[in-house]
Design a protein around this motif. Structure first.
Motif, PDB file in Angstrom:
ATOM      1  N   GLU A   1      54.102  -7.206 -11.615  1.00 18.55           N
ATOM      2  CA  GLU A   1      54.529  -6.260 -10.853  1.00 18.55           C
ATOM      3  C   GLU A   1      53.541  -6.089  -9.194  1.00 18.55           C
ATOM      4  N   ARG A   2      53.617  -5.080  -8.631  1.00 17.39           N
ATOM      5  CA  ARG A   2      53.167  -5.148  -7.166  1.00 17.39           C
ATOM      6  C   ARG A   2      52.331  -4.450  -7.804  1.00 17.39           C
ATOM      7  N   ILE A   3      51.249  -5.288  -6.652  1.00 21.61           N
ATOM      8  CA  ILE A   3      49.976  -4.563  -6.189  1.00 21.61           C
ATOM      9  C   ILE A   3      50.246  -3.931  -4.615  1.00 21.61           C
ATOM     10  N   ASP A   4      50.331  -2.057  -4.533  1.00 20.99           N
ATOM     11  CA  ASP A   4      50.613  -1.685  -3.651  1.00 20.99           C
ATOM     12  C   ASP A   4      49.355  -1.356  -2.338  1.00 20.99           C
ATOM     13  N   LEU A   5      48.293  -1.634  -3.154  1.00 19.45           N
ATOM     14  CA  LEU A   5      47.123  -1.865  -2.584  1.00 19.45           C
ATOM     15  C   LEU A   5      45.688  -2.002  -3.134  1.00 19.45           C
ATOM     16  N   LEU A   6      45.333  -2.909  -1.814  1.00 21.87           N
ATOM     17  CA  LEU A   6      43.722  -3.324  -2.465  1.00 21.87           C
ATOM     18  C   LEU A   6      42.942  -2.893  -1.809  1.00 21.87           C
ATOM     19  N   ASP A   7      41.709  -2.384  -1.939  1.00 22.88           N
ATOM     20  CA  ASP A   7      41.261  -1.490  -1.729  1.00 22.88           C
ATOM     21  C   ASP A   7      39.764  -1.602  -1.413  1.00 22.88           C
ATOM     22  N   ILE A   8      38.930  -2.649  -0.716  1.00 20.14           N
ATOM     23  CA  ILE A   8      37.745  -3.990  -0.831  1.00 20.14           C
ATOM     24  C   ILE A   8      36.552  -3.363  -0.236  1.00 20.14           C
ATOM     25  N   ASP A   9      36.011  -3.506  -0.828  1.00 13.28           N
ATOM     26  CA  ASP A   9      34.795  -3.526  -0.519  1.00 13.28           C
ATOM     27  C   ASP A   9      33.527  -4.717   0.402  1.00 13.28           C
ATOM     28  N   HIS A  10      32.831  -5.255   1.234  1.00  9.01           N
ATOM     29  CA  HIS A  10      32.082  -6.492   0.906  1.00  9.01           C
ATOM     30  C   HIS A  10      31.342  -7.071   0.950  1.00  9.01           C
ATOM     31  N   ASP A  11      29.710  -6.347   0.609  1.00  8.16           N
ATOM     32  CA  ASP A  11      28.551  -7.132  -0.128  1.00  8.16           C
ATOM     33  C   ASP A  11      28.859  -6.184  -1.571  1.00  8.16           C
ATOM     34  N   ALA A  12      28.801  -7.772  -2.612  1.00 10.52           N
ATOM     35  CA  ALA A  12      29.239  -6.944  -3.925  1.00 10.52           C
ATOM     36  C   ALA A  12      27.926  -7.028  -4.716  1.00 10.52           C
ATOM     37  N   GLY A  13      27.025  -7.115  -4.337  1.00 13.26           N
ATOM     38  CA  GLY A  13      25.741  -6.895  -4.730  1.00 13.26           C
ATOM     39  C   GLY A  13      25.702  -7.660  -5.712  1.00 13.26           C
ATOM     40  N   ASP A  14      25.291  -7.046  -7.075  1.00 14.70           N
ATOM     41  CA  ASP A  14      24.504  -7.547  -8.004  1.00 14.70           C
ATOM     42  C   ASP A  14      25.745  -8.261  -8.894  1.00 14.70           C
ATOM     43  N   PHE A  15      26.632  -8.121  -8.876  1.00 21.57           N
ATOM     44  CA  PHE A  15      27.671  -8.844  -9.164  1.00 21.57           C
ATOM     45  C   PHE A  15      28.577 -10.157  -8.423  1.00 21.57           C
ATOM     46  N   ARG A  16      27.732 -10.064  -6.934  1.00 23.42           N
ATOM     47  CA  ARG A  16      27.359 -11.469  -6.269  1.00 23.42           C
ATOM     48  C   ARG A  16      28.002 -13.049  -7.124  1.00 23.42           C
ATOM     49  N   GLU A  17      26.908 -12.711  -7.653  1.00 24.44           N
ATOM     50  CA  GLU A  17      26.730 -13.823  -9.064  1.00 24.44           C
ATOM     51  C   GLU A  17      27.805 -14.432  -9.176  1.00 24.44           C
ATOM     52  N   ASP A  18      29.333 -13.104  -9.720  1.00 25.60           N
ATOM     53  CA  ASP A  18      30.183 -13.107 -10.345  1.00 25.60           C
ATOM     54  C   ASP A  18      31.678 -14.082  -9.141  1.00 25.60           C
ATOM     55  N   GLY A  19      31.042 -15.024  -8.643  1.00 24.96           N
ATOM     56  CA  GLY A  19      32.300 -15.173  -7.104  1.00 24.96           C
ATOM     57  C   GLY A  19      32.034 -15.328  -5.699  1.00 24.96           C
ATOM     58  N   GLY A  20      30.727 -14.542  -5.191  1.00 25.97           N
ATOM     59  CA  GLY A  20      30.590 -14.223  -4.546  1.00 25.97           C
ATOM     60  C   GLY A  20      30.529 -12.501  -3.926  1.00 25.97           C
ATOM     61  N   ASP A  21      30.679 -12.501  -2.631  1.00 21.41           N
ATOM     62  CA  ASP A  21      30.981 -11.274  -1.553  1.00 21.41           C
ATOM     63  C   ASP A  21      32.180 -11.460  -1.871  1.00 21.41           C
ATOM     64  N   TYR A  22      32.836 -10.254  -1.500  1.00 17.61           N
ATOM     65  CA  TYR A  22      34.049  -9.450  -1.366  1.00 17.61           C
ATOM     66  C   TYR A  22      35.301 -10.666  -0.374  1.00 17.61           C
ATOM     67  N   ILE A  23      34.776 -10.606   0.513  1.00 14.95           N
ATOM     68  CA  ILE A  23      35.855 -11.221   0.772  1.00 14.95           C
ATOM     69  C   ILE A  23      36.083 -12.869   0.865  1.00 14.95           C
ATOM     70  N   LYS A  24      36.191 -13.313  -0.383  1.00 13.06           N
ATOM     71  CA  LYS A  24      35.847 -14.655  -1.015  1.00 13.06           C
ATOM     72  C   LYS A  24      37.704 -13.836  -1.747  1.00 13.06           C
ATOM     73  N   ILE A  25      37.450 -13.087  -1.904  1.00 12.31           N
ATOM     74  CA  ILE A  25      38.895 -12.627  -2.955  1.00 12.31           C
ATOM     75  C   ILE A  25      39.784 -13.111  -1.389  1.00 12.31           C
ATOM     76  N   LEU A  26      39.547 -12.398  -0.313  1.00  9.55           N
ATOM     77  CA  LEU A  26      40.634 -12.670   0.733  1.00  9.55           C
ATOM     78  C   LEU A  26      40.937 -14.658   1.107  1.00  9.55           C
ATOM     79  N   ASP A  27      40.077 -14.925   1.064  1.00 11.58           N
ATOM     80  CA  ASP A  27      39.871 -16.500   1.257  1.00 11.58           C
ATOM     81  C   ASP A  27      41.035 -16.710  -0.266  1.00 11.58           C
ATOM     82  N   TRP A  28      40.871 -16.725  -1.125  1.00  7.20           N
ATOM     83  CA  TRP A  28      41.359 -16.920  -2.527  1.00  7.20           C
ATOM     84  C   TRP A  28      42.919 -16.694  -1.845  1.00  7.20           C
ATOM     85  N   LEU A  29      42.868 -14.508  -1.998  1.00  2.00           N
ATOM     86  CA  LEU A  29      44.562 -14.556  -1.499  1.00  2.00           C
ATOM     87  C   LEU A  29      45.549 -15.994  -0.287  1.00  2.00           C
TER      88      LEU A  29
END
Length: 101
Positions: free
Chosen positions: A38-66
């Motif tokens: 399926e196609r993803i039409d939008l990825l609406d993303i924050d930068h700071d992952a707060g308490d979830f940072r320990e599960d992969g880092g801040d959300y900029i890491k998603i862009l690095d992966w993409l």
């Protein structure tokens, strides 16, 4: 399919999936794009992952992966972190991805 990525803000109406960590988001993207085809039409993303940072880092890491996987998804940034936003915009522009304002 619209994905909302944020550790604190609730998912607004009109979105399909709420992810709170980098690793969770990557798993969702892999499943939707690669398994469901399926196609993803939008990825609406924050930068700071707060308490979830320990599960992969801040959300900029998603862009690095993409970037590494050569996956292009339209992206909206809803972060209040000005420097983080600029860094994310730089990656998006460098790859020629669609940045939605």
């Amino acid at each position: 399919m619209k994905i909302w990525v944020d550790d604190i803000r609730p998912m607004p109406s009109g979105y399909d999936i709420h992810c709170q960590s980098v690793n969770d988001t990557i798993s969702v993207i892999e499943y939707i794009e690669m398994k469901q085809k399926e196609r993803i039409d939008l990825l609406d993303i924050d930068h700071d992952a707060g308490d979830f940072r320990e599960d992969g880092g801040d959300y900029i890491k998603i862009l690095d992966w993409l970037e590494k996987k050569n996956i292009s998804i339209p992206i909206r940034i809803h972060s209040g972190n000005i420097v983080g936003r600029q860094n994310m915009e730089r990656i998006i522009k460098h790859n020629g991805w669609t940045l939605i304002s």
